[in-house]
Motif scaffolding. Sequence first.
Motif, PDB file in Angstrom:
ATOM      1  N   SER A  33       0.821  -1.218   0.000  1.00 35.24           N
ATOM      2  CA  SER A  33       0.000   0.000   0.000  1.00 35.24           C
ATOM      3  C   SER A  33       0.851   1.263   0.000  1.00 35.24           C
ATOM      4  CB  SER A  33      -0.930   0.012   1.214  1.00 35.24           C
ATOM      5  OG  SER A  33      -0.199   0.160   2.414  1.00 35.24           O
ATOM      6  N   GLU A  34       2.164   1.117   0.174  1.00 32.81           N
ATOM      7  CA  GLU A  34       3.080   2.257   0.134  1.00 32.81           C
ATOM      8  C   GLU A  34       4.206   1.991  -0.859  1.00 32.81           C
ATOM      9  OE1 GLU A  34       4.272   2.659   4.192  1.00 32.81           O
ATOM     10  OE2 GLU A  34       2.384   3.564   4.827  1.00 32.81           O
ATOM     11  N   ASP A  35       3.832   1.491  -2.000  1.00 32.24           N
ATOM     12  CA  ASP A  35       4.796   1.126  -3.037  1.00 32.24           C
ATOM     13  C   ASP A  35       4.888   2.273  -4.041  1.00 32.24           C
ATOM     14  OD1 ASP A  35       6.488  -0.219  -4.699  1.00 32.24           O
ATOM     15  OD2 ASP A  35       4.989  -1.603  -5.488  1.00 32.24           O
ATOM     16  N   TYR A  36       5.641   3.317  -3.682  1.00 29.06           N
ATOM     17  CA  TYR A  36       5.622   4.560  -4.451  1.00 29.06           C
ATOM     18  C   TYR A  36       6.874   4.805  -5.300  1.00 29.06           C
ATOM     19  CZ  TYR A  36       2.081   5.662  -0.881  1.00 29.06           C
ATOM     20  OH  TYR A  36       0.997   5.633  -0.040  1.00 29.06           O
ATOM     21  N   GLY A  37       7.941   4.045  -5.094  1.00 31.35           N
ATOM     22  CA  GLY A  37       9.216   4.371  -5.721  1.00 31.35           C
ATOM     23  C   GLY A  37       9.145   4.488  -7.236  1.00 31.35           C
ATOM     24  N   LEU A  38       8.379   3.599  -7.870  1.00 32.56           N
ATOM     25  CA  LEU A  38       8.255   3.622  -9.330  1.00 32.56           C
ATOM     26  C   LEU A  38       6.981   4.312  -9.787  1.00 32.56           C
ATOM     27  CD1 LEU A  38       9.604   0.100 -10.357  1.00 32.56           C
ATOM     28  CD2 LEU A  38      10.805   2.290 -10.247  1.00 32.56           C
ATOM     29  N   ASP A  39       6.411   5.130  -8.933  1.00 31.35           N
ATOM     30  CA  ASP A  39       5.219   5.900  -9.299  1.00 31.35           C
ATOM     31  C   ASP A  39       5.640   7.102 -10.146  1.00 31.35           C
ATOM     32  OD1 ASP A  39       2.526   5.711  -9.144  1.00 31.35           O
ATOM     33  OD2 ASP A  39       2.334   6.387  -7.080  1.00 31.35           O
ATOM     34  N   VAL A  40       6.279   6.815 -11.283  1.00 30.46           N
ATOM     35  CA  VAL A  40       6.899   7.846 -12.118  1.00 30.46           C
ATOM     36  C   VAL A  40       6.643   7.533 -13.585  1.00 30.46           C
ATOM     37  CG1 VAL A  40       8.749   8.223 -10.447  1.00 30.46           C
ATOM     38  CG2 VAL A  40       9.098   6.611 -12.310  1.00 30.46           C
ATOM     39  N   ASP A  41       6.850   8.530 -14.427  1.00 28.93           N
ATOM     40  CA  ASP A  41       7.005   8.289 -15.864  1.00 28.93           C
ATOM     41  C   ASP A  41       8.466   7.896 -16.098  1.00 28.93           C
ATOM     42  OD1 ASP A  41       4.340   8.998 -16.781  1.00 28.93           O
ATOM     43  OD2 ASP A  41       4.851  11.058 -16.235  1.00 28.93           O
ATOM     44  N   TYR A  42       8.704   7.026 -17.071  1.00 26.08           N
ATOM     45  CA  TYR A  42      10.043   6.460 -17.226  1.00 26.08           C
ATOM     46  C   TYR A  42      11.102   7.511 -17.537  1.00 26.08           C
ATOM     47  CZ  TYR A  42      13.558   2.908 -18.325  1.00 26.08           C
ATOM     48  OH  TYR A  42      14.678   2.115 -18.323  1.00 26.08           O
ATOM     49  N   TYR A  43      10.671   8.610 -18.164  1.00 16.24           N
ATOM     50  CA  TYR A  43      11.689   9.628 -18.458  1.00 16.24           C
ATOM     51  C   TYR A  43      12.272  10.231 -17.188  1.00 16.24           C
ATOM     52  CZ  TYR A  43       8.382  13.675 -18.079  1.00 16.24           C
ATOM     53  OH  TYR A  43       7.496  14.637 -17.667  1.00 16.24           O
ATOM     54  N   ALA A  44      11.544  10.118 -16.071  1.00 16.26           N
ATOM     55  CA  ALA A  44      12.118  10.578 -14.811  1.00 16.26           C
ATOM     56  C   ALA A  44      13.344   9.741 -14.444  1.00 16.26           C
ATOM     57  CB  ALA A  44      11.066  10.487 -13.696  1.00 16.26           C
ATOM     58  N   ILE A  45      13.240   8.424 -14.581  1.00 13.24           N
ATOM     59  CA  ILE A  45      14.357   7.542 -14.257  1.00 13.24           C
ATOM     60  C   ILE A  45      15.540   7.792 -15.197  1.00 13.24           C
ATOM     61  CG2 ILE A  45      15.103   5.153 -14.033  1.00 13.24           C
ATOM     62  CD1 ILE A  45      13.079   5.987 -11.913  1.00 13.24           C
ATOM     63  N   THR A  46      15.257   7.937 -16.489  1.00 15.36           N
ATOM     64  CA  THR A  46      16.362   8.140 -17.440  1.00 15.36           C
ATOM     65  C   THR A  46      17.028   9.496 -17.237  1.00 15.36           C
ATOM     66  OG1 THR A  46      14.804   8.938 -19.145  1.00 15.36           O
ATOM     67  CG2 THR A  46      15.354   6.592 -19.162  1.00 15.36           C
ATOM     68  N   MET A  47      16.256  10.525 -16.916  1.00 17.89           N
ATOM     69  CA  MET A  47      16.858  11.830 -16.622  1.00 17.89           C
ATOM     70  C   MET A  47      17.671  11.782 -15.329  1.00 17.89           C
ATOM     71  SD  MET A  47      14.188  14.842 -17.746  1.00 17.89           S
ATOM     72  CE  MET A  47      12.799  14.253 -16.777  1.00 17.89           C
ATOM     73  N   MET A  48      17.136  11.105 -14.328  1.00 14.24           N
ATOM     74  CA  MET A  48      17.882  10.962 -13.076  1.00 14.24           C
ATOM     75  C   MET A  48      19.220  10.274 -13.320  1.00 14.24           C
ATOM     76  SD  MET A  48      14.659   9.786 -10.680  1.00 14.24           S
ATOM     77  CE  MET A  48      15.604   9.366  -9.203  1.00 14.24           C
ATOM     78  N   TYR A  49      19.196   9.258 -14.177  1.00 13.62           N
ATOM     79  CA  TYR A  49      20.430   8.524 -14.484  1.00 13.62           C
ATOM     80  C   TYR A  49      21.421   9.399 -15.253  1.00 13.62           C
ATOM     81  CZ  TYR A  49      23.416   4.681 -16.101  1.00 13.62           C
ATOM     82  OH  TYR A  49      24.475   3.856 -16.352  1.00 13.62           O
ATOM     83  N   ALA A  50      20.913  10.138 -16.234  1.00 15.89           N
ATOM     84  CA  ALA A  50      21.794  11.013 -17.015  1.00 15.89           C
ATOM     85  C   ALA A  50      22.446  12.072 -16.124  1.00 15.89           C
ATOM     86  CB  ALA A  50      21.008  11.670 -18.147  1.00 15.89           C
ATOM     87  N   LEU A  51      21.676  12.661 -15.214  1.00 11.43           N
ATOM     88  CA  LEU A  51      22.227  13.648 -14.290  1.00 11.43           C
ATOM     89  C   LEU A  51      23.224  13.003 -13.331  1.00 11.43           C
ATOM     90  CD1 LEU A  51      18.928  15.592 -13.590  1.00 11.43           C
ATOM     91  CD2 LEU A  51      20.975  16.572 -14.639  1.00 11.43           C
ATOM     92  N   TRP A  52      22.924  11.775 -12.903  1.00  5.04           N
ATOM     93  CA  TRP A  52      23.849  11.047 -12.035  1.00  5.04           C
ATOM     94  C   TRP A  52      25.174  10.785 -12.749  1.00  5.04           C
ATOM     95  CZ3 TRP A  52      26.146   6.179 -12.271  1.00  5.04           C
ATOM     96  CH2 TRP A  52      26.662   5.664 -11.072  1.00  5.04           C
ATOM     97  N   LYS A  53      25.092  10.409 -14.021  1.00  8.98           N
ATOM     98  CA  LYS A  53      26.310  10.160 -14.804  1.00  8.98           C
ATOM     99  C   LYS A  53      27.134  11.442 -14.956  1.00  8.98           C
ATOM    100  CE  LYS A  53      27.205   6.791 -17.089  1.00  8.98           C
ATOM    101  NZ  LYS A  53      28.085   5.599 -16.835  1.00  8.98           N
ATOM    102  N   GLU A  54      26.459  12.597 -15.055  1.00  4.19           N
ATOM    103  CA  GLU A  54      27.149  13.882 -15.163  1.00  4.19           C
ATOM    104  C   GLU A  54      27.684  14.367 -13.816  1.00  4.19           C
ATOM    105  OE1 GLU A  54      25.507  16.970 -18.088  1.00  4.19           O
ATOM    106  OE2 GLU A  54      23.716  15.885 -17.414  1.00  4.19           O
ATOM    107  N   GLY A  55      27.221  13.746 -12.744  1.00  2.00           N
ATOM    108  CA  GLY A  55      27.595  14.211 -11.413  1.00  2.00           C
ATOM    109  C   GLY A  55      26.843  15.459 -10.982  1.00  2.00           C
ATOM    110  N   LEU A  56      25.670  15.713 -11.601  1.00  2.00           N
ATOM    111  CA  LEU A  56      24.900  16.929 -11.314  1.00  2.00           C
ATOM    112  C   LEU A  56      23.609  16.640 -10.551  1.00  2.00           C
ATOM    113  CD1 LEU A  56      25.219  18.727 -14.777  1.00  2.00           C
ATOM    114  CD2 LEU A  56      26.531  19.180 -12.695  1.00  2.00           C
ATOM    115  N   HIS A  57      23.374  15.385 -10.204  1.00  2.19           N
ATOM    116  CA  HIS A  57      22.079  14.999  -9.654  1.00  2.19           C
ATOM    117  C   HIS A  57      21.784  15.626  -8.293  1.00  2.19           C
ATOM    118  CE1 HIS A  57      25.123  12.249  -8.183  1.00  2.19           C
ATOM    119  NE2 HIS A  57      24.314  11.807  -7.237  1.00  2.19           N
TER     120      HIS A  57
END
Length: 555
Positions: A58-82
């Motif tokens: 009932s509190e399973d919220y981590g993937l309550d996103v559009d997939y572009y959120a995950i890919t943008m988060m990853y791209a920013l993480w790779k840049e070291g800007l996250h």
Amino acid sequence: MSEHMKTIFDFVKPTRYRYVHICKECDQPSFSNESSSEEVCIRCGGNAHHVTPYYNPSEDYGLDVDYYAITMMYALWKEGLHQTQVVFDDFYRKAPFVRGVGEFSTELGGYVAFGGLGHLIDTIQNLYFNESDIRYLREQSEGFDEAFLDDLRSLRFSGNLHAVEEGNLVFPNTPLIRIEAPVWECIWIEAMLLNIVNAESLVLTKGARIKTIAGEDGLLEMGKRRAQGRDASVYGAKMAYIAGFDATSNVKAGKKFSMPITGTQAHVFIMFHPSELEAFLAYADVFPQKTIPLLDTTDTLGSGLPHAIETAHRLKEKGYEMTAVRLDSGDLAYLSKKVRKRLDEEGLEHVKIAATNDLDEYTIASLKQQGAKVDIWGVGTKFITAYDNPALGGVHKIVARRPLDSEIESGSYQKEDWVALIKISESIEKILNPGRKKVYRLFGDDGMAKGDYVCLDHETLDGKNEILLKHPRNPLKAKRIRDFKAVELLKPIFENGELVYDVPSLKEVRDYHAYQKQSFWEEYLRLEVPEVYPVSLSDDLTDMKNQLIHEKREG
């Protein structure tokens, strides 16, 4: 919450333990952060276990996103800007439900009653990626680095969130939420936040409009079976109660939010019995203190009403009074007047008349205009689905960030500066108001709202007793306000990821909504051709916006 209402998740937190180990011999559970264990079972001594990710469904919220959120988060993480700190505003551009009349074509007003804050707080407090989420992301074709997935395990909302208090009225292009947090956190929560706030604000606004027309009449929410899913029905019922409805038919919502519930009988109960009268009498025997016969199964005036009157008289002989009768089809204005007249002739003046059947604020207004004798309105489909405007276009936009290293090295900015950001559009109404902002509501001596003033965070109204509210797009429109009281609307909810807000009870939110609604002239709240409520940008904010527009277009 009382002890007997708690679950295992209140004692063994999924945010602390990642896995549950179930003994293959005796089913004894144990909790761990490791996916494998050599420990023996404390119950039977076995050393073989089933291992599964541990989380609360009932509190399973981590993937309550559009997939572009995950890919943008990853791209920013790779840049070291996250981890770059940013500011996001949440607002809407056009009020729902409003409409003109005839050839009216000038600017329309309208409002949104802000809903969903309580739900949003609960969600943010329980927001994390569980091991099932991590495993799912690992399986995607993007091939996310294990170090990135490992960082997601510890990711929580760590920022500051300011918001208008739930139940207040907000107007187009005015920030109702401001978030300061690392950029990947703001991206992560976008879809979840908008899903909650857009849906619940929309339904609360619809409910507020219906309550405006119903006035002091009884008002019941009964939209469960027509809602867009279970959560929509439960949280929609909550919004109905905040709006001022008296009760809901939704039992789940009643239990979850401690709301009043109500319900009597449907056509199936009457059709099941050999006769309509037998059905009425059978129900009255079981619920003598809450009998509300449904009149239209066969013939409202020719059968249902006479049988209801006979049932009322039999109840009276036993010392009880019938509560009401219900109309669910036909010409509700005509039928209610006929029913009222006949009940009064029978000495049943205390019996109220309830009406249902695809009601909304416009239908109720029309029925009242026709002199309908209805005391209780049951509203379902057109409320719970926000029938005539099924989506609120709230948005989540970045408006500022801390400087990047290159900007600091070049001397353009200092580390502690905020870089204002703007999105340019061919549509004037879609050009963002940039920078870190706050919102003041200006009240007159009479306690009525005069207008809202949006300014940069460093600005203050201290010492000012006069202000010119300028229309943000039309330079010919302005309104001078004197001797006002300024109230800042955006309240601190989370600071550094910790809840600092004293969350009110549902009853307190309901009372707050009614109080705030009373501070607006009826011209701003009317159904058709509502007056435009004044919202003005400060001179400093306007200058910054114009400068950024010029720089973008010149660059």
